[in-house]
Design an enzyme around this catalytic site. Structure first.
Site, mmCIF file in Angstrom:
data_model
loop_
_atom_site.group_PDB
_atom_site.id
_atom_site.type_symbol
_atom_site.label_atom_id
_atom_site.label_comp_id
_atom_site.label_asym_id
_atom_site.label_seq_id
_atom_site.Cartn_x
_atom_site.Cartn_y
_atom_site.Cartn_z
ATOM 1 N N ARG A 84 32.864 37.058 53.455
ATOM 2 C CA ARG A 84 31.581 37.771 53.315
ATOM 3 C C ARG A 84 31.798 39.241 52.967
ATOM 4 O O ARG A 84 31.050 39.811 52.162
ATOM 5 C CB ARG A 84 30.761 37.624 54.598
ATOM 6 N N LYS A 186 26.202 42.572 53.741
ATOM 7 C CA LYS A 186 26.210 43.368 54.966
ATOM 8 C C LYS A 186 26.571 44.799 54.581
ATOM 9 O O LYS A 186 27.747 45.193 54.574
ATOM 10 C CB LYS A 186 27.208 42.764 55.957
ATOM 11 N N GLU A 222 14.300 37.083 58.320
ATOM 12 C CA GLU A 222 15.193 37.268 59.467
ATOM 13 C C GLU A 222 14.815 38.565 60.168
ATOM 14 O O GLU A 222 13.908 39.273 59.737
ATOM 15 C CB GLU A 222 16.653 37.290 59.018
#
Ligand code: PLP
Ligand code: COI
Length: 342
Positions: A84, A186, A222
């Site tokens: 990620r 992220k 989210e």
């Protein structure tokens, strides 16, 4: 024999920074990452014009190390964080720190801070925060030429201050991630822009913001720091969206629900209008683990889940305990999920 542990009341630490002994650092210059090293200095000295300071060019990860039932130090699925971080870096024109080196560096820094890894049975863990940020000067808007990859570690307890007590969250007044934006990576910038929204939410007495999709504001996405999961009968329902962070905890829970608990797993779009149909809800992530949600407030409407405001619902509790049992070595883990620090 392990090292002598720090003299800390492990059961009472919350989620805040405690400086540990060592951090891992590798610098990128002239088109390459250097060999990297563990260092003592927790301070960083960079150009006043560094890309991270001017244009927020930074990405990060969050993971945890635990002491398992056999007294071994283990890290949960670090390869997934490595993948990620590579994806996050590409989206922000940051040079990739290779995932294989990433996993080795994570293991090295955890080992070097062994005395800070909370003992088994305390409920605490060592939070691992790898990050890459632009150190080279930029004044025109462009990617920097120089970067630092760094991993700090800090012992943590529960992310939400009341522990496993159900949360009350609101449908956010603000948007989090644009279609084709950066919601799926992220990056620090996604969190900077959520700060005003969370301060406002806290003022109103809510624990978190649940963001709807920003294009139509009709679908669940989210929260600021976790994915959301739902239970409907024997179904485990999670959000499918290109603008949410692909949570490693959520993916793991989908596997646990399907393969360990015999639940039906659905990953799909969830309209806000479906919220009253769910039996249980929870926030999931490395920091949040699974934090139950008792109530979602949408303007004047309150959606109260049948699981109530006192404790986790039965299915979420089972998911939670199975995940923790896997992480702590009390239940056999799927192949490749547990990485031992030698
Ligand atoms: N969504 C957001 C916005 C997050 O910050 C996090 C935390 O990392 C998650 C979801 C959960 O992801 P993971 O389970 O990989 O920690
Ligand atoms: C994590 O769960 O690791 C995160 O990065 C979320 C953050 C809000 C603490």
């Amino acid at each position: 024999m392990g090292v002598k542990k720090q003299d800390i009341d492990w059961g009472s630490i919350g989620f805040s920074y405690i400086k540990t002994d060592k951090r891992y650092v590798s610098n990128y210059k002239n088109g390459a990452w250097d060999e990297g090293a563990l260092i003592d200095d927790d301070m960083i000295c960079i150009s006043e014009c560094a890309g991270v300071l001017q244009y927020s060019q930074s990405v990060f990860e969050g993971q945890k190390a635990y002491t398992n039932v056999n007294g071994e130090i283990v890290i949960f699925r670090p390869d997934q964080n490595g993948i990620r971080l590579e994806n996050s870096a590409k989206r922000l024109e940051i040079p990739v720190f290779p995932k294989e080196r990433f996993v080795e560096a994570v293991k090295e820094v955890v080992k070097a801070n062994e005395s800070w890894v909370p003992p088994y049975g305390t409920g605490a863990s060592l939070y691992i925060r790898p990050y890459i940020f632009a150190t080279g000067p930029v004044i025109g808007v462009k990617p920097s030429d120089e970067y630092q990859f760094r991993i700090l570690t800090t012992p943590v307890g529960a992310y939400f201050k009341n522990g496993p007590v159900p949360l009350t969250i609101q449908i956010a007044d603000f948007d989090r991630a644009a279609p084709r934006g950066t919601g799926h990576i992220k990056a620090g910038l996604n969190y900077a822009m959520s700060l005003h929204a969370i301060v406002e939410a806290h003022k109103k007495g809510f624990d978190e913001n649940l963001y709807p999709d920003s294009a139509t504001r009709t679908k669940v996405e989210e929260t600021g720091g976790a994915n959301i999961i739902f239970i409907k009968g024997n179904k485990f329902v999670t959000v499918k969206s290109p603008s949410i962070l692909p949570s490693i905890t959520r993916k793991s829970l989908e596997f646990v629900a399907g393969h360990y608990l015999g639940m039906e797993v659905e990953e799909r779009e969830i309209p806000l209008t479906e919220l009253p149909e769910f039996d249980e809800a929870g926030l999931c992530g490395t920091a949040a683990v699974i934090s139950p949600v008792g109530k979602i407030v949408n303007g004047d409407t309150e959606i109260c889940f049948p699981s109530g405001m006192k404790e986790m619902g039965p299915k979420i509790k089972k998911l939670y305990s199975t995940l923790i049992d896997i992480q702590l070595g009390r239940v056999e883990a799927p192949e490749g999920w547990i990485c031992r620090v030698e």
